[in-house]
Design a protein around this motif. Sequence first.
Motif: not given
Length: 70
Positions: A35-39
Motif C-alpha cells: 500500500k505504501t508503494v508509489n506506482g
Amino acid sequence: MYLPKATLADRLRSCICEVCGTKGPLIMHHVRTLKTVNGDTPWGRQMLYRHRKTVAVCAECYAKIKESER
C-alpha cells in the motif's frame, strides 16, 4: 503452462537488476506493505506488477530509490 515464482535466492543469483536490467551485484530493497508503494516510479511499478514487497536492484538503482524516499 505454469511457471513457479522465482525464489529470493534465485533472484539474487541471477545478478540482473529487476529495474534497469544491468548485470552485477544486487541489493534487496523492501517495503512493509504494498500500500505504501508509489506506482509512478519504475521500481514501484515493478513491485506492484509482481505483487512483491521486495525488488533486487543494482547499487545505482538502490541509490535512486533511497534518494526518492527522502
